[in-house]
Design a protein around this motif. Sequence first.
Motif, mmCIF file in Angstrom:
data_model
loop_
_atom_site.group_PDB
_atom_site.id
_atom_site.type_symbol
_atom_site.label_atom_id
_atom_site.label_comp_id
_atom_site.label_asym_id
_atom_site.label_seq_id
_atom_site.Cartn_x
_atom_site.Cartn_y
_atom_site.Cartn_z
ATOM 1 N N LYS A 342 -5.523 28.537 -23.475
ATOM 2 C CA LYS A 342 -4.827 28.005 -24.644
ATOM 3 C C LYS A 342 -3.321 28.028 -24.458
ATOM 4 O O LYS A 342 -2.624 27.041 -24.758
ATOM 5 C CB LYS A 342 -5.221 28.811 -25.893
ATOM 6 N N LYS A 343 -2.802 29.142 -23.958
ATOM 7 C CA LYS A 343 -1.360 29.249 -23.750
ATOM 8 C C LYS A 343 -0.900 28.305 -22.650
ATOM 9 O O LYS A 343 0.151 27.649 -22.766
ATOM 10 C CB LYS A 343 -0.981 30.687 -23.408
ATOM 11 N N LEU A 344 -1.672 28.215 -21.570
ATOM 12 C CA LEU A 344 -1.310 27.311 -20.476
ATOM 13 C C LEU A 344 -1.288 25.869 -20.973
ATOM 14 O O LEU A 344 -0.351 25.111 -20.679
ATOM 15 C CB LEU A 344 -2.309 27.454 -19.328
ATOM 16 N N ASP A 345 -2.318 25.480 -21.731
ATOM 17 C CA ASP A 345 -2.370 24.122 -22.272
ATOM 18 C C ASP A 345 -1.121 23.812 -23.096
ATOM 19 O O ASP A 345 -0.514 22.741 -22.968
ATOM 20 C CB ASP A 345 -3.603 23.936 -23.144
ATOM 21 N N ALA A 346 -0.731 24.758 -23.943
ATOM 22 C CA ALA A 346 0.411 24.524 -24.825
ATOM 23 C C ALA A 346 1.697 24.329 -24.022
ATOM 24 O O ALA A 346 2.503 23.426 -24.321
ATOM 25 C CB ALA A 346 0.566 25.696 -25.802
ATOM 26 N N MET A 347 1.898 25.142 -23.002
ATOM 27 C CA MET A 347 3.105 25.026 -22.182
ATOM 28 C C MET A 347 3.142 23.693 -21.435
ATOM 29 O O MET A 347 4.174 23.010 -21.383
ATOM 30 C CB MET A 347 3.177 26.183 -21.182
ATOM 31 N N VAL A 348 2.002 23.315 -20.869
ATOM 32 C CA VAL A 348 1.946 22.083 -20.080
ATOM 33 C C VAL A 348 2.088 20.854 -20.974
ATOM 34 O O VAL A 348 2.822 19.907 -20.641
ATOM 35 C CB VAL A 348 0.638 22.039 -19.263
ATOM 36 N N VAL A 349 1.407 20.832 -22.098
ATOM 37 C CA VAL A 349 1.492 19.683 -23.010
ATOM 38 C C VAL A 349 2.932 19.475 -23.463
ATOM 39 O O VAL A 349 3.430 18.337 -23.504
ATOM 40 C CB VAL A 349 0.551 19.882 -24.209
ATOM 41 N N GLU A 350 3.635 20.547 -23.784
ATOM 42 C CA GLU A 350 5.006 20.414 -24.277
ATOM 43 C C GLU A 350 5.950 19.939 -23.176
ATOM 44 O O GLU A 350 6.779 19.042 -23.388
ATOM 45 C CB GLU A 350 5.492 21.748 -24.849
ATOM 46 N N ALA A 351 5.841 20.511 -21.991
ATOM 47 C CA ALA A 351 6.705 20.087 -20.892
ATOM 48 C C ALA A 351 6.432 18.641 -20.508
ATOM 49 O O ALA A 351 7.356 17.876 -20.206
ATOM 50 C CB ALA A 351 6.513 21.012 -19.691
ATOM 51 N N ASP A 352 5.177 18.250 -20.521
ATOM 52 C CA ASP A 352 4.803 16.862 -20.240
ATOM 53 C C ASP A 352 5.384 15.931 -21.301
ATOM 54 O O ASP A 352 5.911 14.855 -20.981
ATOM 55 C CB ASP A 352 3.285 16.746 -20.182
ATOM 56 N N LEU A 354 8.059 16.312 -22.915
ATOM 57 C CA LEU A 354 9.503 16.230 -22.705
ATOM 58 C C LEU A 354 9.871 15.404 -21.481
ATOM 59 O O LEU A 354 11.063 15.185 -21.218
ATOM 60 C CB LEU A 354 10.085 17.638 -22.584
ATOM 61 N N GLY A 355 8.869 14.969 -20.727
ATOM 62 C CA GLY A 355 9.135 14.089 -19.600
ATOM 63 C C GLY A 355 9.216 14.759 -18.252
ATOM 64 O O GLY A 355 9.594 14.120 -17.257
ATOM 65 N N PHE A 356 8.855 16.027 -18.168
ATOM 66 C CA PHE A 356 8.951 16.751 -16.898
ATOM 67 C C PHE A 356 7.704 16.565 -16.044
ATOM 68 O O PHE A 356 6.585 16.493 -16.557
ATOM 69 C CB PHE A 356 9.133 18.242 -17.156
ATOM 70 N N GLN A 357 7.919 16.521 -14.742
ATOM 71 C CA GLN A 357 6.825 16.742 -13.793
ATOM 72 C C GLN A 357 6.574 18.242 -13.752
ATOM 73 O O GLN A 357 7.504 19.041 -13.897
ATOM 74 C CB GLN A 357 7.216 16.231 -12.406
ATOM 75 N N ILE A 358 5.324 18.637 -13.556
ATOM 76 C CA ILE A 358 4.963 20.055 -13.609
ATOM 77 C C ILE A 358 4.192 20.431 -12.358
ATOM 78 O O ILE A 358 3.328 19.687 -11.890
ATOM 79 C CB ILE A 358 4.088 20.348 -14.858
ATOM 80 N N GLY A 359 4.501 21.592 -11.810
ATOM 81 C CA GLY A 359 3.745 22.154 -10.695
ATOM 82 C C GLY A 359 3.351 23.577 -11.032
ATOM 83 O O GLY A 359 4.210 24.391 -11.386
ATOM 84 N N ILE A 360 2.068 23.881 -10.926
ATOM 85 C CA ILE A 360 1.580 25.225 -11.278
ATOM 86 C C ILE A 360 0.981 25.887 -10.049
ATOM 87 O O ILE A 360 0.092 25.319 -9.392
ATOM 88 C CB ILE A 360 0.499 25.174 -12.391
ATOM 89 N N LEU A 372 -6.021 22.198 -13.800
ATOM 90 C CA LEU A 372 -6.524 20.829 -13.958
ATOM 91 C C LEU A 372 -6.881 20.550 -15.416
ATOM 92 O O LEU A 372 -6.615 19.448 -15.939
ATOM 93 C CB LEU A 372 -7.735 20.607 -13.060
ATOM 94 N N ASN A 373 -7.458 21.527 -16.089
ATOM 95 C CA ASN A 373 -7.762 21.370 -17.511
ATOM 96 C C ASN A 373 -6.500 21.085 -18.313
ATOM 97 O O ASN A 373 -6.474 20.217 -19.196
ATOM 98 C CB ASN A 373 -8.432 22.631 -18.065
ATOM 99 N N ALA A 374 -5.436 21.840 -18.015
ATOM 100 C CA ALA A 374 -4.178 21.690 -18.755
ATOM 101 C C ALA A 374 -3.559 20.314 -18.504
ATOM 102 O O ALA A 374 -3.058 19.658 -19.436
ATOM 103 C CB ALA A 374 -3.205 22.797 -18.354
ATOM 104 N N PHE A 375 -3.579 19.854 -17.264
ATOM 105 C CA PHE A 375 -3.036 18.531 -16.953
ATOM 106 C C PHE A 375 -3.855 17.429 -17.648
ATOM 107 O O PHE A 375 -3.304 16.445 -18.145
ATOM 108 C CB PHE A 375 -3.014 18.301 -15.448
ATOM 109 N N GLU A 376 -5.165 17.602 -17.661
ATOM 110 C CA GLU A 376 -6.024 16.616 -18.316
ATOM 111 C C GLU A 376 -5.729 16.565 -19.811
ATOM 112 O O GLU A 376 -5.666 15.478 -20.406
ATOM 113 C CB GLU A 376 -7.491 16.950 -18.060
ATOM 114 N N ARG A 377 -5.532 17.721 -20.394
ATOM 115 C CA ARG A 377 -5.241 17.758 -21.827
ATOM 116 C C ARG A 377 -3.878 17.114 -22.127
ATOM 117 O O ARG A 377 -3.740 16.366 -23.104
ATOM 118 C CB ARG A 377 -5.257 19.199 -22.333
ATOM 119 N N ALA A 378 -2.892 17.370 -21.282
ATOM 120 C CA ALA A 378 -1.565 16.788 -21.509
ATOM 121 C C ALA A 378 -1.614 15.269 -21.470
ATOM 122 O O ALA A 378 -0.999 14.581 -22.306
ATOM 123 C CB ALA A 378 -0.581 17.311 -20.457
ATOM 124 N N ALA A 379 -2.359 14.726 -20.514
ATOM 125 C CA ALA A 379 -2.476 13.269 -20.420
ATOM 126 C C ALA A 379 -3.170 12.699 -21.651
ATOM 127 O O ALA A 379 -2.799 11.628 -22.163
ATOM 128 C CB ALA A 379 -3.234 12.894 -19.152
#
Length: 560
Positions: A342-352, A354-360, A372-379
């Motif tokens: 849940k926390k990872l999803d929230a961080m990734v969704v918000e950074a995404d 804002l327009g950032f590329q993300i690497g974990i 992968l779950n977090a990236f899928e949710r952000a998209a």
Amino acid sequence: MPALRHALLSLLLVAISWGQSAGDPTDVMFVNGRVMTMDSRVPRADSVLVRGERIVAIGIEEDVRSAMRPGGKVVDLDGKLVVPGFNDSHSHFTGGSRLLRQLNLYGVDTLAKVLKLVKESVDRAQPGEWIYGSRYDHTLWGDRWPTKQDLDRVAPDNPVVLRRASGHSVWVNSLALKISGITSASKDPPAGEIQRDSKTRQPTGILLESAAGLVRGRRRGPQLTREQRRKRLEADLIAGFRHAARRGVTSVQTSSSLREMEVIRELKAQGKLTLRWTGWLPLRQAAWLGERGVVTGQGDNWVRVGFLKGYIDGTLGDGTAAMFDPFIDRPDFDGLPTMNQKKLDAMVVEADRLGFQIGIHAIGDKGVHMVLNAFERAARVNGTKDRRHRVEHAQVIHKDDLRRFARLGVIASMQPTHCTTDMRFAETRIGRLRCRTAYPWRSLLDSGAKLAFGTDWSVEPLDPMRGVYSAVTRTNIQRMEPKTGWFPEQKLTAWEAVYHYTVGSAYGEHLEDVKGSLAPGRLADFVVLDHDVFTIPHEKILETKVVMTVVGGKTVYDGR
């Protein structure tokens, strides 16, 4: 041949029209080379014409020479192999540069030898002075972790802190524990562990993940002024630039900070920067960075902002990677995830958003799955496309997740030498079945995924030849075993290894139209090698040396 000639002439016409608007620098023509362009339009050539920072023409010497202006310079490459400059997609460049002047324990294969080197450092130090070293790997010595008592024998009066090769744990002596206030009563910090003796419950001297931050040595000793720290940083970086140039590394994607990138820009203005710097910044700072107008890609082709970096787990070597099932050699433990889904999803969704590329950073199969779950949710939540988010390391992947990389457009940012180092203990840690999808380069490529290669320097040496060798052999470099490769079905060809170290890495930072291949209009970043890594026996790849490194049309290393 007519088709090749037609393609060359077409590229030449484009090149001439491009070069006419590029100011008036002196032309430099590199001839008599065996040029592997990594560009499918014209995969091979023998000459490259450079004007300023860009390639103007590439192809057969007769044709390329016709585009050269009067007064140009010609450099004979003596039939040597030319490839695009290596782009290390994952490094800790400043840390690696700093370690060039510290106690380096990489590859030291016995505990006795490590202790001998520590004692030599102690003998040169004053009583009470902190001793720092790094890159030891206890798996070279056997199964057991070293202890504080081992260090106490050679350093009873000096606190000692040795960082493991992974960078995810430290080994300290009794005096360092005492000064830091780490006792049997100390509690494990979140996402960290103080290793303890099973009988006495006393700390053993091994501090895993966040527990390494409990050591107080960084706040002790002589305090440098801000100007002194800056001068030391500059000196370390310049030493690192030289180190990289000798190894053919022309671009790095590296841990960094906004302040550090200002220093890098000043070094560029002084003519001291000899590689291209893409700095990744902390994911936890996404909101703060967004408020200040910082975005991925900001900057120029020399110094730019890269992705935002986060962590979900530890490492395989430290036994802290997040796994679906427990470790074989520690049946009651399945790793140290840094946060929940849940926390990872929230961080990734918000950074995404804002327009950032993300690497974990994700090494264990559960860690990779969570990312992968977090990236899928952000998209899905933000509706974003082509962010090219990345899983950094992606070492152990559950078979059901292999095809998700391509489907989600996620890049696997991998370091081939991690495979050939970790194979020594991987099966002991997680068993042979899970190792079948460890470092699965071929499976990822077959599924349509994009790979970006690097070294994770200073965890592994910066030398790209070790990475190319590891990718094509999957053979441990120290022991040269197994001869046929570890899970050889995952091997790559030499061309594929170089491609993912050049074009693949450029794609990983949205710059495949600027660098990574050699073509008119591309940046003139290339490397001359003394052996043809595409045709020589694989074991000879490790002996291959850089003859020349060119960055932005300027020769930054010449070993001829």
